[in-house]
Design an enzyme around this catalytic site. Structure first.
Site, short mmCIF file in Angstrom:
data_model
loop_
_atom_site.label_atom_id
_atom_site.label_comp_id
_atom_site.label_asym_id
_atom_site.label_seq_id
_atom_site.Cartn_x
_atom_site.Cartn_y
_atom_site.Cartn_z
N HIS A 160 -10.85 0.25 -4.83
CA HIS A 160 -9.64 0.05 -4.03
C HIS A 160 -8.74 1.28 -4.07
O HIS A 160 -8.53 1.88 -5.12
CB HIS A 160 -8.88 -1.18 -4.51
CG HIS A 160 -7.95 -1.72 -3.49
ND1 HIS A 160 -6.69 -1.20 -3.28
CD2 HIS A 160 -8.10 -2.71 -2.57
CE1 HIS A 160 -6.10 -1.85 -2.30
NE2 HIS A 160 -6.94 -2.78 -1.85
N PRO A 161 -8.20 1.67 -2.90
CA PRO A 161 -7.42 2.91 -2.81
C PRO A 161 -5.95 2.78 -3.19
O PRO A 161 -5.19 3.73 -3.00
CB PRO A 161 -7.56 3.26 -1.32
CG PRO A 161 -7.63 1.93 -0.64
CD PRO A 161 -8.46 1.07 -1.57
N CYS A 162 -5.54 1.66 -3.78
CA CYS A 162 -4.11 1.44 -4.01
C CYS A 162 -3.48 2.48 -4.94
O CYS A 162 -2.28 2.77 -4.83
CB CYS A 162 -3.86 0.03 -4.54
SG CYS A 162 -4.74 -0.40 -6.05
N HIS A 163 -4.25 3.05 -5.87
CA HIS A 163 -3.69 4.04 -6.81
C HIS A 163 -4.08 5.48 -6.46
O HIS A 163 -3.71 6.40 -7.19
CB HIS A 163 -4.17 3.74 -8.23
CG HIS A 163 -3.74 2.39 -8.74
ND1 HIS A 163 -2.42 1.99 -8.77
CD2 HIS A 163 -4.45 1.35 -9.24
CE1 HIS A 163 -2.34 0.77 -9.27
NE2 HIS A 163 -3.56 0.36 -9.56
#
Length: 203
Positions: A160-163
């Site tokens: 997931h690219p959230c960080h």
């Protein structure tokens, strides 16, 4: 543009640079265009990875890349040594796709046994090196998820690219300088058995 993020145009430029490096290093990354939009590009690679259950292993599996002898195959072996009795060799398909929502690249992948069976999310998580498991334990299912591929429309696993933007703002303070894609992949790839050869930065 938020710190640590890049535009779709910058991603396309970075993808072309990375693909050129792959060719120079005899690697097998391929640069593809979306069937829906020729200007939308993404990178793909298939390779063999030794998968070990790291929830019980005391050490991380030794995963390294070497080219397969059969030039007709698009796969590249990622094994430096034969698999141990407690591990197995699986076929991984990696895709690097741009996320317009987050303004960063996203690593999608699928993994299959030699018999062609898709590995489960639990098996994928258990194969993640122990220090990453420890680090992401409390957010494991938000970091590693299964989503529909934004271009192909098929289920893929995803980091997931959230960080990502926060990570890249620390690695490359000025997102437009340096090789953003190479730095990003070097940081996130090892989580799921994908390593960037040292020759990418030494040649």
């Amino acid at each position: 543009m938020a710190a640590g993020s890049i535009s779709g145009t910058e991603f396309a430029n970075q993808a072309n640079i990375f693909f050129t490096l792959s060719v120079k290093n005899n690697d097998t990354w391929d640069l593809k265009s979306s069937p829906h939009d020729r200007n939308e590009v993404y990178l793909t690679k298939r390779c063999s990875v030794e998968v070990t259950d790291n929830t019980q292993a005391s050490t991380n599996p030794n995963i390294a890349e070497e080219e397969e002898a059969d030039a007709q195959e698009s796969d590249v072996a990622c094994l430096a040594t034969p698999p141990s009795p407690s591990s197995s060799v699986c076929q991984f398909e990696y895709h690097i796709v741009y996320s317009a929502s987050y303004g960063v690249p996203v690593l999608y992948f699928n993994a299959y046994t030699k018999a062609g069976k898709l590995l489960s999310l639990d098996t994928i998580w258990n194969s993640v090196p122990q220090h990453y498991q420890d680090r992401f334990q409390h957010e494991r299912w938000s970091i590693l998820t299964q989503q529909e591929h934004p271009i192909l429309g098929r289920p893929f696993f995803q980091l997931h690219p959230c960080h990502t933007a926060d990570l890249m703002s620390k690695l490359i303070p000025n997102s437009c300088s340096g090789n953003y894609l190479l730095s990003w992949l070097s940081a996130v790839g090892p989580v799921v058995g994908l390593k960037v050869p040292l020759s990418y930065v030494t040649r």
